[in-house]
Scaffold this motif. Structure first.
Motif, PDB file in Angstrom:
ATOM      1  N   ALA A  16       0.827  -1.282  -0.014  1.00  0.00           N
ATOM      2  CA  ALA A  16       0.039   0.161  -0.016  1.00  0.00           C
ATOM      3  C   ALA A  16       0.894   1.214   0.014  1.00  0.00           C
ATOM      4  CB  ALA A  16      -1.060   0.088   1.149  1.00  0.00           C
ATOM      5  N   GLU A  17       2.092   1.339   0.974  1.00  0.00           N
ATOM      6  CA  GLU A  17       2.787   2.123   0.749  1.00  0.00           C
ATOM      7  C   GLU A  17       3.693   2.591  -0.561  1.00  0.00           C
ATOM      8  OE1 GLU A  17       5.705   1.703   4.007  1.00  0.00           O
ATOM      9  OE2 GLU A  17       4.030   1.613   5.444  1.00  0.00           O
ATOM     10  N   ALA A  18       4.073   1.373  -1.009  1.00  0.00           N
ATOM     11  CA  ALA A  18       4.632   1.609  -2.398  1.00  0.00           C
ATOM     12  C   ALA A  18       3.897   1.925  -3.662  1.00  0.00           C
ATOM     13  CB  ALA A  18       5.498   0.085  -2.801  1.00  0.00           C
ATOM     14  N   LEU A  19       2.461   1.242  -3.534  1.00  0.00           N
ATOM     15  CA  LEU A  19       1.555   1.950  -4.517  1.00  0.00           C
ATOM     16  C   LEU A  19       1.073   3.365  -4.404  1.00  0.00           C
ATOM     17  CD1 LEU A  19      -0.717  -0.975  -4.860  1.00  0.00           C
ATOM     18  CD2 LEU A  19       0.822  -0.177  -6.738  1.00  0.00           C
ATOM     19  N   PRO A  41      -5.064  -7.371  -6.329  1.00  0.00           N
ATOM     20  CA  PRO A  41      -3.617  -7.988  -6.781  1.00  0.00           C
ATOM     21  C   PRO A  41      -3.471  -9.397  -6.206  1.00  0.00           C
ATOM     22  CG  PRO A  41      -2.947  -6.158  -5.355  1.00  0.00           C
ATOM     23  CD  PRO A  41      -4.557  -6.343  -5.152  1.00  0.00           C
ATOM     24  N   PRO A  42      -2.882 -10.071  -6.947  1.00  0.00           N
ATOM     25  CA  PRO A  42      -2.614 -11.587  -6.469  1.00  0.00           C
ATOM     26  C   PRO A  42      -1.617 -11.540  -5.336  1.00  0.00           C
ATOM     27  CG  PRO A  42      -1.515 -11.282  -8.774  1.00  0.00           C
ATOM     28  CD  PRO A  42      -2.304 -10.194  -8.379  1.00  0.00           C
ATOM     29  N   TYR A  52       2.767  -9.800  -1.351  1.00  0.00           N
ATOM     30  CA  TYR A  52       2.376  -9.350  -2.729  1.00  0.00           C
ATOM     31  C   TYR A  52       3.685  -9.158  -3.507  1.00  0.00           C
ATOM     32  CZ  TYR A  52      -2.097  -8.007  -0.670  1.00  0.00           C
ATOM     33  OH  TYR A  52      -3.527  -8.153  -0.321  1.00  0.00           O
ATOM     34  N   ARG A  53       3.790  -9.588  -4.686  1.00  0.00           N
ATOM     35  CA  ARG A  53       4.964  -9.421  -5.634  1.00  0.00           C
ATOM     36  C   ARG A  53       4.944  -8.073  -6.118  1.00  0.00           C
ATOM     37  NH1 ARG A  53       5.633 -10.132 -10.928  1.00  0.00           N
ATOM     38  NH2 ARG A  53       7.603 -10.263 -11.487  1.00  0.00           N
ATOM     39  N   LEU A  58       1.866  -3.883  -9.175  1.00  0.00           N
ATOM     40  CA  LEU A  58       2.142  -2.668  -9.938  1.00  0.00           C
ATOM     41  C   LEU A  58       1.082  -2.685 -11.182  1.00  0.00           C
ATOM     42  CD1 LEU A  58       3.157   0.168 -10.425  1.00  0.00           C
ATOM     43  CD2 LEU A  58       5.186  -0.782 -11.170  1.00  0.00           C
ATOM     44  N   ALA A  59       1.362  -3.929 -11.806  1.00  0.00           N
ATOM     45  CA  ALA A  59       0.516  -4.335 -12.966  1.00  0.00           C
ATOM     46  C   ALA A  59      -1.098  -4.338 -12.648  1.00  0.00           C
ATOM     47  CB  ALA A  59       0.951  -5.653 -13.582  1.00  0.00           C
TER      48      ALA A  59
END
Length: 82
Positions: A16-19, A41-42, A52-53, A58-59
């Motif tokens: 969540a932080e990175a997105l 996301p998967p 999460y990968r 991101l995709a």
């Protein structure tokens, strides 16, 4: 902080932080809800935690982002044409 590799494994909080840092604001609670109801996301489970990968997350965010536009009328024209 955005990971520098697509294969980085992130906890729900970190993804969540990175997105959000990448321009896709989302909360860990929203990701948790999507993990329960579907549409997120998967992820994999490790020691009872969702991982999460980064590339997959991101995709997923990019998939739900519209094409760029100059005005709201462009979106209306696309709906009429469809």
């Amino acid at each position: 902080m955005v990971p520098n590799t697509d294969d980085a494994l992130l906890t729900r909080e970190r993804v969540a932080e990175a997105l959000t840092a990448a321009g896709y604001p989302i909360s860990p609670r929203t990701l948790a809800t999507k993990a329960t109801r579907g549409g997120g996301p998967p992820y994999a489970i490790f020691a009872a935690r969702a991982l999460y990968r980064w590339g997959d997350a991101l995709a997923w965010a990019r998939k739900f982002t519209s094409a760029t536009r100059c005005s709201t009328s462009e979106a209306d024209a696309q709906r009429v044409a469809a």
